[in-house]
Enzyme design. Sequence first.
Site, short mmCIF file in Angstrom:
data_model
loop_
_atom_site.label_atom_id
_atom_site.label_comp_id
_atom_site.label_asym_id
_atom_site.label_seq_id
_atom_site.Cartn_x
_atom_site.Cartn_y
_atom_site.Cartn_z
N ILE A 181 0.86 -1.19 0.00
CA ILE A 181 0.00 0.00 0.00
C ILE A 181 0.89 1.24 0.00
CG2 ILE A 181 -1.92 1.19 1.10
CD1 ILE A 181 -2.58 -1.39 2.59
N PRO A 182 1.53 1.53 -1.14
CA PRO A 182 2.33 2.74 -1.20
C PRO A 182 1.42 3.96 -1.05
CG PRO A 182 2.11 1.76 -3.37
CD PRO A 182 1.51 0.81 -2.41
N HIS A 183 1.87 4.94 -0.30
CA HIS A 183 1.06 6.11 -0.07
C HIS A 183 1.95 7.33 0.13
CE1 HIS A 183 1.84 4.10 3.78
NE2 HIS A 183 1.87 5.30 4.31
N GLY A 184 1.35 8.48 -0.09
CA GLY A 184 2.12 9.71 0.08
C GLY A 184 1.20 10.92 0.17
N LEU A 243 -2.22 5.10 -2.55
CA LEU A 243 -3.09 6.06 -1.89
C LEU A 243 -2.36 7.39 -1.76
CD1 LEU A 243 -5.89 6.01 -0.44
CD2 LEU A 243 -4.65 5.55 1.67
#
Length: 152
Positions: free
Chosen positions: A65-68, A103
């Site tokens: 779940i890469p997010h930034g 996300l």
Amino acid sequence: MNQIAKLLNSDNVVADLQVSSKKRLFEQVGLLLDECEGLGRSQVFDALFSREKLGSTGLGLGVAIPHGRIKGLKQVVGAFVRLATPVNFDAPDGKPVNLVFALLVPEVATEQHLQLLSDLAQMFSERAVREKLAAAPDSTAIRTIFAAWRAD
């Protein structure tokens, strides 16, 4: 409909994307969100890559779940990508990743961002969900799986 499913539409769900690395995946997510959400591809890449430098967003079990955070973003944006070939994500279990939910949240993220991450982790912890997502024939079927899931 759950909060996760509300983030997905026919344009930001991709089945069987071919990439060779985590970096290439972030580039492709940047292109995808540039096309369907109007976000700058380099802005998306930078946000995801910067967060990943702090520690892997790979959960294990083939999921990440890469997010930034993105300055100026007004609402949470998401995209789901199933990879044709799993890539290394430095996940805790050492397994490569093929199910990815990216996300992006406003710079001043709220409780909603943390709740979405929690719901995603809960959803992906369910073996049946992971198996359905891996076997779904296309992006429409993938969106149906997300819509059918409900966090308690």
